[in-house]
Design an enzyme around this catalytic site. Structure first.
Site: not given
Length: 457
Positions: A70, A109, A155
């Protein structure tokens, strides 16, 4: 169905889909220690860097899961996105596997900012490339606290299917709406744990100094969010032009951080060092920064005399301790309990973050200082409690040091949330006799699952 677990970490997706009765046939993780733990926790080999693995060497599968890095999209970083020199191309590695195997389902994700990064450019590119390979694609933004887990951690989940997506949002919403709960962080706290780590006396004293501030400010006064203590006594201009654009002679008329007289500076470089770090930019201040500075100065001007002794203490702190985030506002400030011993605190580069006691701040890839603090016990939350917040109670092994355990748990996919998303997308397998289900009440309150094993112990 068969699934693969890319960027596997501690195996959040593995736990989530295993609970639904599906079978993991391949996992990949770049970190050597986490690969070894994957073997210990799940009894299967975990391969290394996905960039070194040819798609042909990955078994065929029905579901591809990936919690890909991320950092390129996180607001906490440089936000290089898909152009990140080291990590921006990792979604392309996912697409290589997708292109070769054409799994029926995909679950990805990442942080919420992925959806908005680059004015939506990053999400648009990812969505289009999946659609070009024949997938129907959707994105959902959800947090564990919406399902009864006391952690606010939003998320995004990108879901894709070769068949049309049917009511994914509605299915997730139905799960959320069907649950009745009262969020309370105390539900995951341990009464006795060998991993308890108390806060230092130095940190306690710094927090007590901010308690002094709260005691001085009348209860009727709204506390700005955030509050920047460096603006106490400061008068440097900031609205029309950044201080950087003014001459040395012009700037000498003003005061810097904590009211320091700027006329003592002999060079502009020396003078800029007397300003807060966020005020040294050569670019015009954005509206949000102007607003934060104004709000802080207005409060300090109003209570300048009362706060003088307090300001002398705070100006000795490092900059991150000179910022304060009171996230406990109520419509009527008189209704606020301003005793810090009743709250959860997290130390972030943006400041001392005070949160309500019903939930934990989002677990992130934390260093030891960023672990949430349970103020009524003057201690950090433990790895066991982090496991509960990430719905990872079934894991028997964590990394060998506390710092690595905290960091890997902060990076992990929340199992309960991933389970809900996967169930909405692919459903439950017909047979899942090998999976033993526990309710959260059993896991948290009856100690069905033992305390996490730190390998060095």
């Amino acid at each position: 169905m068969k699934f693969i677990d890319l960027f596997a970490g501690l195996g959040g997706f593995h736990l989530a889909l295993d609970r639904l009765g599906h079978e993991c046939v391949f996992a990949s993780e770049i970190d050597v220690e986490l690969r070894d733990l994957y073997n210990k926790n799940f009894g299967m080999n975990c391969s290394g860097d996905i960039r070194d693995i040819h798609p042909a060497d990955i078994p065929s599968h029905d579901i591809l899961c990936a919690g890909f890095p991320c950092q390129p999209f996180s607001k906490a970083g440089a936000q290089a996105g898909l152009d990140h020199p080291k990590l921006g191309d990792l979604y392309q590695q996912i697409l290589k596997v997708v292109n070769f195997h054409k799994p029926h389902y995909i679950i990805l994700e990442n942080v919420p900012n992925l959806k908005n990064h680059g004015n939506g450019r990053s999400w648009s590119i990812i969505k289009k490339e999946l659609e070009n390979q024949g997938y129907f694609v959707d994105i959902e933004e959800i947090s564990p606290h919406q399902f009864g887990i006391p952690q606010v951690r939003y998320r995004v989940y990108i879901v894709a299917s070769l068949s049309p997506l049917v009511d994914i949002s509605k299915k997730i919403k139905n799960v959320r709406d069907s649950r009745k709960f009262d969020l309370n962080l105390k539900s995951v706290l341990s009464t006795n744990s060998s991993d308890v780590r108390n806060i230092s006396l130095e940190l306690k004293q710094k927090i007590e100094t901010w308690q002094e501030f709260l005691n001085i400010i009348p209860k009727s006064e709204h506390i700005p969010l955030p509050l920047w203590a460096m603006e106490y006594g400061a008068t440097y201009p900031f609205e029309d032009k950044p201080p950087f654009e003014l001459s040395l002679d012009e700037l000498r008329k003003y005061k810097g951080s904590f009211g320091k007289e700027l006329n003592i500076a002999s060079t502009k470089e020396e003078l800029l060092c007397m300003l807060p770090r966020y005020a040294r930019s050569n670019a015009k201040f954005p509206d949000w920064k102007v607003k934060y500075i104004k709000n802080s100065r207005n409060l300090f001007l109003k209570y300048e005399q009362d706060l003088r002794t307090w300001a002398e203490k705070v100006q000795k702190f490092v900059p991150s301790f000179q910022k304060f985030e009171w996230n406990c506002h109520k419509k009527n400030p008189l209704d606020e309990n301003r005793s810090l011993t009743n709250y959860v605190i997290q130390l972030r580069p943006s400041g001392i973050r005070v949160k309500r006691p019903n939930t934990s701040p989002a677990l992130v890839a934390m260093n030891m200082s960023q672990v949430p603090i349970v103020m009524w016990e003057n201690r950090y939350i433990t790895p066991l409690e982090c496991k509960r917040l990430q719905s990872m109670e079934q894991l028997n092994f964590l990394p060998s040091t506390l710092s690595r355990a905290y960091s890997s748990l902060g990076n992990a996919v929340n199992v309960e949330v991933a389970n809900i998303v996967a169930n909405a997308l692919v459903g439950m397998a017909e047979k899942k006799n090998h999976v033993q289900q526990y309710s959260k009440k059993q896991i948290w309150n009856e100690n069905v699952v033992s305390e996490p094993t730190i390998m060095e112990k």
